[in-house]
Design a protein around this motif. Structure first.
Motif, PDB file in Angstrom:
ATOM      1  N   TRP A  35       0.842  -1.206   0.000  1.00 19.41           N
ATOM      2  CA  TRP A  35       0.000   0.000   0.000  1.00 19.41           C
ATOM      3  C   TRP A  35       0.873   1.250   0.000  1.00 19.41           C
ATOM      4  O   TRP A  35       0.637   2.190  -0.760  1.00 19.41           O
ATOM      5  CB  TRP A  35      -0.912  -0.008   1.227  1.00 19.41           C
ATOM      6  CG  TRP A  35      -1.606   1.306   1.462  1.00 19.41           C
ATOM      7  CD1 TRP A  35      -2.735   1.753   0.851  1.00 19.41           C
ATOM      8  CD2 TRP A  35      -1.182   2.348   2.352  1.00 19.41           C
ATOM      9  NE1 TRP A  35      -3.057   3.019   1.305  1.00 19.41           N
ATOM     10  CE2 TRP A  35      -2.116   3.401   2.230  1.00 19.41           C
ATOM     11  CE3 TRP A  35      -0.115   2.491   3.236  1.00 19.41           C
ATOM     12  CZ2 TRP A  35      -2.012   4.581   2.964  1.00 19.41           C
ATOM     13  CZ3 TRP A  35       0.007   3.659   3.967  1.00 19.41           C
ATOM     14  CH2 TRP A  35      -0.929   4.696   3.831  1.00 19.41           C
ATOM     15  N   ASN A  79       2.405   1.791  -3.492  1.00 18.13           N
ATOM     16  CA  ASN A  79       1.521   2.007  -4.637  1.00 18.13           C
ATOM     17  C   ASN A  79       0.560   3.179  -4.486  1.00 18.13           C
ATOM     18  O   ASN A  79      -0.050   3.594  -5.477  1.00 18.13           O
ATOM     19  CB  ASN A  79       0.695   0.737  -4.899  1.00 18.13           C
ATOM     20  CG  ASN A  79       1.557  -0.408  -5.367  1.00 18.13           C
ATOM     21  OD1 ASN A  79       2.362  -0.267  -6.271  1.00 18.13           O
ATOM     22  ND2 ASN A  79       1.404  -1.567  -4.727  1.00 18.13           N
ATOM     23  N   LYS A  80       0.388   3.711  -3.266  1.00 19.99           N
ATOM     24  CA  LYS A  80      -0.535   4.843  -3.144  1.00 19.99           C
ATOM     25  C   LYS A  80       0.072   6.059  -3.846  1.00 19.99           C
ATOM     26  O   LYS A  80       1.295   6.207  -3.959  1.00 19.99           O
ATOM     27  CB  LYS A  80      -0.850   5.153  -1.692  1.00 19.99           C
ATOM     28  CG  LYS A  80       0.291   5.718  -0.861  1.00 19.99           C
ATOM     29  CD  LYS A  80      -0.153   5.825   0.585  1.00 19.99           C
ATOM     30  CE  LYS A  80       0.973   6.345   1.473  1.00 19.99           C
ATOM     31  NZ  LYS A  80       1.248   7.759   1.274  1.00 19.99           N
ATOM     32  N   LEU A  81      -0.783   6.907  -4.310  1.00 21.43           N
ATOM     33  CA  LEU A  81      -0.337   8.058  -5.096  1.00 21.43           C
ATOM     34  C   LEU A  81       0.533   8.975  -4.251  1.00 21.43           C
ATOM     35  O   LEU A  81       0.258   9.228  -3.080  1.00 21.43           O
ATOM     36  CB  LEU A  81      -1.546   8.832  -5.629  1.00 21.43           C
ATOM     37  CG  LEU A  81      -2.451   8.062  -6.603  1.00 21.43           C
ATOM     38  CD1 LEU A  81      -3.656   8.908  -6.971  1.00 21.43           C
ATOM     39  CD2 LEU A  81      -1.677   7.679  -7.859  1.00 21.43           C
ATOM     40  N   SER A 135      -0.635  11.791  -1.675  1.00 23.99           N
ATOM     41  CA  SER A 135      -2.020  11.528  -1.294  1.00 23.99           C
ATOM     42  C   SER A 135      -2.133  11.406   0.215  1.00 23.99           C
ATOM     43  O   SER A 135      -1.150  11.269   0.926  1.00 23.99           O
ATOM     44  CB  SER A 135      -2.520  10.241  -1.952  1.00 23.99           C
ATOM     45  OG  SER A 135      -1.756   9.152  -1.502  1.00 23.99           O
ATOM     46  N   GLN A 166      -5.651   7.044   1.336  1.00 33.00           N
ATOM     47  CA  GLN A 166      -5.681   6.638  -0.071  1.00 33.00           C
ATOM     48  C   GLN A 166      -5.729   5.120  -0.195  1.00 33.00           C
ATOM     49  O   GLN A 166      -4.905   4.420   0.380  1.00 33.00           O
ATOM     50  CB  GLN A 166      -4.435   7.170  -0.800  1.00 33.00           C
ATOM     51  CG  GLN A 166      -4.290   6.677  -2.214  1.00 33.00           C
ATOM     52  CD  GLN A 166      -5.372   7.214  -3.131  1.00 33.00           C
ATOM     53  OE1 GLN A 166      -5.639   8.408  -3.127  1.00 33.00           O
ATOM     54  NE2 GLN A 166      -5.986   6.347  -3.897  1.00 33.00           N
ATOM     55  N   VAL A 180      -5.586   1.502  -2.309  1.00 31.99           N
ATOM     56  CA  VAL A 180      -4.948   0.908  -3.477  1.00 31.99           C
ATOM     57  C   VAL A 180      -5.605  -0.435  -3.769  1.00 31.99           C
ATOM     58  O   VAL A 180      -6.184  -1.070  -2.880  1.00 31.99           O
ATOM     59  CB  VAL A 180      -3.427   0.724  -3.272  1.00 31.99           C
ATOM     60  CG1 VAL A 180      -2.749   2.046  -3.011  1.00 31.99           C
ATOM     61  CG2 VAL A 180      -3.151  -0.260  -2.147  1.00 31.99           C
ATOM     62  N   LYS A 181      -5.513  -0.860  -5.014  1.00 33.69           N
ATOM     63  CA  LYS A 181      -6.160  -2.106  -5.426  1.00 33.69           C
ATOM     64  C   LYS A 181      -5.184  -3.275  -5.288  1.00 33.69           C
ATOM     65  O   LYS A 181      -4.043  -3.203  -5.739  1.00 33.69           O
ATOM     66  CB  LYS A 181      -6.667  -2.002  -6.866  1.00 33.69           C
ATOM     67  CG  LYS A 181      -7.461  -3.226  -7.311  1.00 33.69           C
ATOM     68  CD  LYS A 181      -8.344  -2.918  -8.516  1.00 33.69           C
ATOM     69  CE  LYS A 181      -7.541  -2.710  -9.764  1.00 33.69           C
ATOM     70  NZ  LYS A 181      -8.420  -2.592 -10.968  1.00 33.69           N
ATOM     71  N   LEU A 240     -10.068  -2.800  -2.893  1.00 27.33           N
ATOM     72  CA  LEU A 240      -9.445  -1.538  -2.516  1.00 27.33           C
ATOM     73  C   LEU A 240      -9.211  -1.568  -1.019  1.00 27.33           C
ATOM     74  O   LEU A 240     -10.131  -1.880  -0.247  1.00 27.33           O
ATOM     75  CB  LEU A 240     -10.342  -0.355  -2.881  1.00 27.33           C
ATOM     76  CG  LEU A 240     -10.576  -0.089  -4.366  1.00 27.33           C
ATOM     77  CD1 LEU A 240     -11.541   1.080  -4.544  1.00 27.33           C
ATOM     78  CD2 LEU A 240      -9.266   0.190  -5.091  1.00 27.33           C
ATOM     79  N   SER A 251      -6.903   0.208   2.548  1.00 23.13           N
ATOM     80  CA  SER A 251      -6.013   1.190   3.172  1.00 23.13           C
ATOM     81  C   SER A 251      -5.928   0.867   4.656  1.00 23.13           C
ATOM     82  O   SER A 251      -6.847   0.248   5.221  1.00 23.13           O
ATOM     83  CB  SER A 251      -6.530   2.618   2.959  1.00 23.13           C
ATOM     84  OG  SER A 251      -7.789   2.775   3.604  1.00 23.13           O
TER      85      SER A 251
END
Length: 506
Positions: free
Chosen positions: A170, A173-175, A178, A182, A184-185, A492, A494
């Protein structure tokens, strides 16, 4: 004189009643002896009903539809073999109590011969001394309640390591820039498979595989192929005189896959093997073969069944967010967010336990259970069943019986806190038999339940979870040895705990 007369009349009356009952019993036995269960229509010459089970529809659903026409007990022809199909709790009870010994054996299959060390894997072994001795050993060494508790540290460390992998993924890969929330998939069916595989492999060999470990990736590929092939249709299993044919090339694939898996177990065995002067006390197989076959049994019985159940449970919760919220609230109440859930907490998580039961009811890992074979003539549900009959228990149909379960197609964990609160999955309640029942019941039920509840509790405590879209999660089932989800499970997620809670060593 009157006294003797009255006594004589009473004796004569009792004698007449006894004779009458005896005659009725003899007539009933005579009728039962000649009474055969209904046989499904539509059998083809030579192959019988195999064409129905080898088609595009899932076998447990095909047999479920047939039960609507023929009733909860009927027979089908599988090539030269007769199979008794049961989808009723009371009849199942008859099979696993009164007739438990009669149905204690397994049919011989090509997959068991080729990929299970010629039936040395005790789960598919014929009923007898070898099966009894190996099963007793496995229960004592691995699956007893005491041993399951002793192995708790392995489950706990693997669950925490896998959840830390999720957290690290996570973070990666989170933006950038952010917020902490946030999402993540992540594809969760692969994650659950890796987790359970590491738990079982550590118990067998002491090894564990990191996410990108070369040996681990290769081993998982072989195991997946094994499960796929074990559920494959082989003509030779049902029409023995065609054994020389290898339709679809399955036998060749089985030999290759069995050899690949044997090479891995052989290497592990050599790493751990110690010279021993003790004699082999198990009839029929060498010591090394028994060790490898038993390791394979623990792997096969433990990995895929547990991981697919975790996948179905998570999919059901994503489609029922209110149930997910209730489960998280229960964990927050009994555990909180300042420490991680432990196995000692599980007894207080009654709603989570109900979720697991409801998942096993709707999506049993083996919807047709493992087939049995009768070793003697017996009577089931009032019908005469000859020796050599295969027993197919349609758990998928039985566990959705509307006479027992209200709204049987609906996901309602609450039923196990109210109307069905006294029902468990340990083989004593015949309306819910995901692990089977009787002497051939899966002995790993305690181990599986601990792993399932701890993993699900830890996951939903540590992460917020949502569907990737507004569409329901696809619940299509796939064909194979186990009842896997046909499509990947994307989620998804978090973190929902403070960051320091994820820095727990494995």
């Amino acid at each position: 004189m009157e006294f003797y007369l009255i006594v004589s009349i009473l004796v004569a009356t009792i004698f007449s009643i006894l004779v009458h009952r005896l005659l009725l019993h003899i007539l009933h036995r005579k009728r039962v002896k000649n009474q055969k269960p209904p046989q499904a229509k539509g059998a083809w010459p030579i192959i019988g009903h195999l064409y129905l089970l080898g088609g595009p529809d899932l076998p447990h659903k095909v047999l479920g539809d047939m039960a609507e026409k023929h009733g909860p007990i009927f027979t089908i022809k599988l090539g030269v073999h007769q199979a008794l199909v049961v989808s009723d709790a009371e009849i199942a009870k008859d099979c696993f109590t009164t007739n438990d010994k009669a149905f204690a054996s397994r049919p011989k299959m090509e997959a068991s011969k080729i990929m299970a060390y010629n039936n040395a894997v005790f789960g598919v072994a014929p009923y007898g001394d070898y099966w009894r001795q190996v099963r007793k050993m496995v229960v004592f060494e691995v699956l007893s309640q005491r041993r399951v508790e002793m192995l708790g540290h392995i489950r706990a460390s693997e669950v925490r390591a896998s959840l830390k992998d999720l957290y690290d993924g996570w973070g990666t890969n989170k933006l950038t820039g952010s917020s902490e929330s946030q999402m993540v998939k992540v594809e969760m069916s692969q994650w659950s498979g890796n987790l359970v595989l590491n738990i079982v492999v550590r118990i067998i060999s002491g090894k564990r595989f990191s996410p990108n470990d070369e040996e681990g990736v290769r081993f998982q590929a072989v195991v997946r192929k094994y499960f796929e092939l074990f559920g494959a249709f082989l003509v030779a299993d049902f029409i023995p005189y065609l054994n020389w044919l290898d339709v679809g090339g399955y036998k060749k694939l089985m030999k290759n896959t069995g050899k690949d898996l044997d090479n891995i177990f052989d290497r592990w065995l050599k790493e751990h093997k110690q010279e021993s002067a003790s004699e082999d006390q198990f009839p029929g197989f060498g010591h090394d073969t028994i060790i490898k076959a038993t390791s394979l049994q623990i792997l096969v019985a433990g990995v895929d069944t547990t991981s697919v159940t975790l996948t179905w449970a998570l999919a059901l919760l994503l489609n029922n967010p209110k149930a997910l919220e209730t489960a998280q609230d229960e964990i927050d109440e009994h555990v909180g967010r300042d420490r991680l859930v432990e196995e000692s907490d599980l007894k207080n998580l009654v709603y989570l336990d109900a979720i697991i039961k409801e998942t096993l009811r709707l999506y049993p890992a083996g919807p047709l259970s493992v087939p049995h074979e009768s070793v003697e003539d017996c009577i089931v549900g009032g019908y005469n069943i000859p020796k050599g009959t295969r027993l197919v228990l349609n758990l998928w149909k039985l566990q959705r019986d509307p006479n027992i379960w209200s709204d049987p197609e609906e996901f309602k964990p609450e039923r196990f806190l109210t109307s069905h609160k006294d029902i468990d999955v340990k083989g004593n309640h015949y309306e819910l038999l995901p692990f089977g029942s009787g002497r051939r019941m899966c002995p790993g039920v305690l181990f599986a339940l601990q792993a399932l509840v701890l993993t699900l509790a830890s996951l939903i405590q540590q992460f917020a979870l949502k569907k990737p879209s507004n569409e329901p999660v696809d619940m299509t089932e796939s064909m194979g040895m186990t009842n896997s989800k046909a499509t990947p499970l994307d989620v998804l997620l978090s973190p929902r705990l403070p960051s320091n809670m994820y820095n727990v060593g494995s």
